[in-house]
Design an enzyme around this catalytic site. Structure first.
Site, PDB file in Angstrom:
ATOM      1  CE1 TYR A   7       6.217  -4.322 -10.232  1.00  0.00           C
ATOM      2  CE2 TYR A   7       5.409  -6.564 -10.504  1.00  0.00           C
ATOM      3  CZ  TYR A   7       6.282  -5.668  -9.916  1.00  0.00           C
ATOM      4  OH  TYR A   7       7.220  -6.116  -9.010  1.00  0.00           O
ATOM      5  CB  ALA A   8       2.619  -8.222 -16.201  1.00  0.00           C
ATOM      6  CB  ALA A   9       4.021  -4.698 -19.974  1.00  0.00           C
TER       7      ALA A   9
ATOM      8  N   GLY B 282      17.348   2.135  -5.970  1.00  0.00           N
ATOM      9  CA  GLY B 282      16.261   1.880  -5.013  1.00  0.00           C
ATOM     10  C   GLY B 282      16.750   1.143  -3.786  1.00  0.00           C
ATOM     11  N   GLY B 283      17.776   1.683  -3.140  1.00  0.00           N
ATOM     12  CA  GLY B 283      18.369   0.990  -1.991  1.00  0.00           C
ATOM     13  C   GLY B 283      17.880   1.483  -0.644  1.00  0.00           C
ATOM     14  CB  SER B 284      15.973   4.444   0.339  1.00  0.00           C
ATOM     15  OG  SER B 284      15.003   4.371  -0.688  1.00  0.00           O
TER      16      SER B 284
ATOM     17  CB  SER C  88       8.104  -9.441 -10.699  1.00  0.00           C
ATOM     18  OG  SER C  88       6.956  -9.982 -10.093  1.00  0.00           O
TER      19      SER C  88
ATOM     20  CE  LYS D 282       9.431  -5.208 -11.649  1.00  0.00           C
ATOM     21  NZ  LYS D 282      10.753  -4.693 -11.235  1.00  0.00           N
TER      22      LYS D 282
HETATM   23  P1  NAP Z   1       9.798  -0.800  -2.196  1.00  0.00           P
HETATM   24  O1  NAP Z   1       9.886  -1.311  -0.791  1.00  0.00           O
HETATM   25  O2  NAP Z   1       8.615  -0.013  -2.606  1.00  0.00           O
HETATM   26  O3  NAP Z   1      11.141   0.064  -2.508  1.00  0.00           O
HETATM   27  C1  NAP Z   1      11.301   0.616  -3.780  1.00  0.00           C
HETATM   28  C2  NAP Z   1      12.651   1.296  -3.847  1.00  0.00           C
HETATM   29  O4  NAP Z   1      12.786   1.859  -5.176  1.00  0.00           O
HETATM   30  C3  NAP Z   1      12.809   2.455  -2.883  1.00  0.00           C
HETATM   31  O5  NAP Z   1      14.147   2.526  -2.453  1.00  0.00           O
HETATM   32  C4  NAP Z   1      12.442   3.676  -3.737  1.00  0.00           C
HETATM   33  O6  NAP Z   1      13.042   4.899  -3.311  1.00  0.00           O
HETATM   34  C5  NAP Z   1      13.048   3.255  -5.051  1.00  0.00           C
HETATM   35  N1  NAP Z   1      12.467   3.961  -6.195  1.00  0.00           N
HETATM   36  C6  NAP Z   1      11.165   4.062  -6.535  1.00  0.00           C
HETATM   37  N2  NAP Z   1      11.038   4.808  -7.651  1.00  0.00           N
HETATM   38  C7  NAP Z   1      12.293   5.185  -8.001  1.00  0.00           C
HETATM   39  C8  NAP Z   1      12.837   5.970  -9.045  1.00  0.00           C
HETATM   40  N3  NAP Z   1      12.060   6.517  -9.975  1.00  0.00           N
HETATM   41  N4  NAP Z   1      14.183   6.159  -9.097  1.00  0.00           N
HETATM   42  C9  NAP Z   1      14.992   5.623  -8.159  1.00  0.00           C
HETATM   43  N5  NAP Z   1      14.532   4.868  -7.156  1.00  0.00           N
HETATM   44  C10 NAP Z   1      13.204   4.664  -7.068  1.00  0.00           C
HETATM   45  O7  NAP Z   1       9.911  -2.018  -3.242  1.00  0.00           O
HETATM   46  P2  NAP Z   1      10.432  -3.530  -3.051  1.00  0.00           P
HETATM   47  O8  NAP Z   1       9.291  -4.371  -2.660  1.00  0.00           O
HETATM   48  O9  NAP Z   1      11.660  -3.546  -2.228  1.00  0.00           O
HETATM   49  O10 NAP Z   1      10.776  -3.916  -4.564  1.00  0.00           O
HETATM   50  C11 NAP Z   1      12.085  -3.782  -5.108  1.00  0.00           C
HETATM   51  C12 NAP Z   1      12.087  -4.395  -6.508  1.00  0.00           C
HETATM   52  O11 NAP Z   1      11.718  -5.762  -6.448  1.00  0.00           O
HETATM   53  C13 NAP Z   1      11.109  -3.711  -7.464  1.00  0.00           C
HETATM   54  O12 NAP Z   1      11.673  -3.664  -8.758  1.00  0.00           O
HETATM   55  C14 NAP Z   1       9.924  -4.661  -7.454  1.00  0.00           C
HETATM   56  O13 NAP Z   1       9.167  -4.566  -8.630  1.00  0.00           O
HETATM   57  C15 NAP Z   1      10.613  -5.998  -7.319  1.00  0.00           C
HETATM   58  N6  NAP Z   1       9.766  -7.051  -6.774  1.00  0.00           N
HETATM   59  C16 NAP Z   1       9.225  -6.951  -5.529  1.00  0.00           C
HETATM   60  C17 NAP Z   1       8.425  -7.980  -5.046  1.00  0.00           C
HETATM   61  C18 NAP Z   1       7.826  -7.960  -3.674  1.00  0.00           C
HETATM   62  O14 NAP Z   1       7.064  -8.881  -3.357  1.00  0.00           O
HETATM   63  N7  NAP Z   1       8.138  -6.991  -2.834  1.00  0.00           N
HETATM   64  C19 NAP Z   1       8.176  -9.109  -5.844  1.00  0.00           C
HETATM   65  C20 NAP Z   1       8.738  -9.165  -7.110  1.00  0.00           C
HETATM   66  C21 NAP Z   1       9.536  -8.134  -7.562  1.00  0.00           C
HETATM   67  P3  NAP Z   1      12.260   5.901  -2.276  1.00  0.00           P
HETATM   68  O15 NAP Z   1      12.403   5.238  -0.918  1.00  0.00           O
HETATM   69  O16 NAP Z   1      13.017   7.177  -2.335  1.00  0.00           O
HETATM   70  O17 NAP Z   1      10.869   5.988  -2.755  1.00  0.00           O
END
Ligand code: NAP
Length: 248
Positions: free
Chosen positions: A156-158, A13-15, A143, A160
Site C-alpha cells: 500500500y505504501a509503495a 470508487g464513488g460507491s 495517503s 501511494k
Molecule cells: P472504501 O470505503 O473501501 O471504498 C473504496 C472504493 O473504491 C469503493 O467505491 C470501491 O468500489 C472502489 N474500488 C475498489 N477497487 C476498485 C477497482 N478495482 N476499480 C474501481 N473501483 C474500485 O475506501 P476509502 O476508505 O473510501 O478510500 C478511498 C481512497 O482513499 C483509497 O484510495 C484509499 O487508499 C485512500 N485513503 C483512505 C484512508 C482512510 O483512512 N479511509 C486514508 C488514506 C487514504 P466497490 O464498492 O464496488 O467495491
C-alpha cells in the site's frame, strides 16, 4: 455559492467511503458526476438516482480501474454521455495488509495495480480530451502512509508513494496546457475501510491525532472541491495533507 456549476467530474470508487462523500459534495456544488464502482452495483445505481436532481446529472459505471482497456472504454463512454471531463479524481483504492515476511506476490501486485496502475490508466485515458479543451484538474488520492510508510503495508505504501511521483511528473508535463495535477494525502478517515479495525485501536488513533478525531469523507471531499474548482487555479504538483495534523 456553487463552485462547480457546469463542470463534469469523473471519480473512481464513488460507491462507498471517501469517494461517495466526494460525489455528494460535487453534486451539491452543481457538478455533473460520472463515478465508478467495482462490485457495489446496487448501492452505486441507487446513489446516482438519488443525486440526479436540480439539473445535475449523476451516473454510475462498473469499471475495474486496474484494467487499462476498461479505463479507455469508460472514458470514451463518459465523454459520449457527458460531453467532456473537466475533473478527474483517482480515488479507487484497496488494502491487502501483511508483514513483508508473509505478503504474497499476488497481494503485492493487486494493490499496485488497483491503487497505482489505475492512476496511469485513467490519466492517460482522459489526457487527450483535456489537452484539446486546454483545461483540467486531476486529483489523486494518496495517503499519509505513502509519505511516512507503515509497518504491514509495504504494498500500500509503495502504491501511494508512487502516486506522488507520478502526479508531480504529470503536473510538469501538462502544466503548459492548463491541466493541473495535485495529490491529497488523507490521514485516518473513518470509512468502511477502517471499520474493519477494532474499536480500541481506532480510539487510540483518534487520541494521537492533534485535532483529536478521525477525518470524515466530507473533510476530504471539501479539499477535492477546492482542487477541482477555480479557487485553486494556480495550484499544481502539490501534496495536500488532510489529516488533522498527523503529518507535520
Ligand atoms: P472504501 O470505503 O473501501 O471504498 C473504496 C472504493 O473504491 C469503493 O467505491 C470501491 O468500489 C472502489 N474500488 C475498489 N477497487 C476498485 C477497482 N478495482 N476499480 C474501481 N473501483 C474500485 O475506501 P476509502 O476508505 O473510501 O478510500 C478511498 C481512497 O482513499 C483509497 O484510495 C484509499 O487508499 C485512500 N485513503 C483512505 C484512508 C482512510 O483512512 N479511509 C486514508 C488514506 C487514504 P466497490 O464498492 O464496488 O467495491
Amino acid at each position: 455559492m456553487k463552485l462547480l456549476e457546469n463542470k463534469v467530474a469523473l471519480i473512481t470508487g464513488g460507491s462507498r467511503g471517501i469517494g461517495k462523500g466526494i460525489v455528494e459534495v460535487f453534486a451539491a456544488h452543481g457538478a455533473h458526476v460520472a463515478f465508478t464502482y467495482n462490485s457495489s452495483a446496487e448501492a452505486a445505481n441507487a446513489m446516482a438516482q438519488e443525486l440526479s436532481k436540480d439539473g445535475v446529472k449523476v451516473k454510475a459505471y462498473q469499471s475495474d480501474a486496474a484494467k487499462f482497456d476498461q479505463a479507455e472504454t469508460l472514458v470514451a463512454q463518459v465523454l459520449e454521455d457527458f460531453g467532456s471531463v473537466d475533473v478527474l479524481i483517482n480515488n479507487a483504492g484497496i488494502t491487502k495488509d501483511n508483514l513483508l515476511m508473509r505478503i504474497s506476490e499476488e497481494d503485492f501486485d493487486r494493490v499496485i495495480e488497483v491503487n497505482l496502475k489505475s492512476v496511469f490508466n485513467m490519466t492517460k485515458a482522459v489526457q487527450r480530451s483535456m489537452l484539446k479543451q486546454r483545461h483540467g484538474s486531476i486529483i489523486n488520492m494518496s495517503s499519509i502512509v505513502g509519505v511516512q510508510g507503515n509497518a504491514g503495508q509495504t504494498n500500500y505504501a509503495a502504491s501511494k508513494a508512487g502516486i506522488i511521483g507520478f502526479s508531480k511528473s504529470v503536473a510538469l508535463e501538462l502544466g503548459s496546457r492548463n491541466i493541473r495535477c495535485n495529490v491529497i494525502a488523507p490521514g485516518f478517515i473513518e470509512t468502511e475501510m477502517t471499520q474493519k479495525l477494532d474499536e480500541a485501536t481506532v480510539q487510540s488513533w483518534r487520541d494521537g491525532i492533534p485535532l483529536k478525531r478521525g477525518g470524515t469523507p466530507e473533510d476530504i471531499a471539501n479539499t477535492c472541491l477546492y482542487l477541482a474548482s477555480d479557487l485553486s487555479a494556480y495550484v499544481t504538483g502539490q501534496v495536500l495533507h488532510v489529516d488533522g495534523g498527523m503529518y507535520t
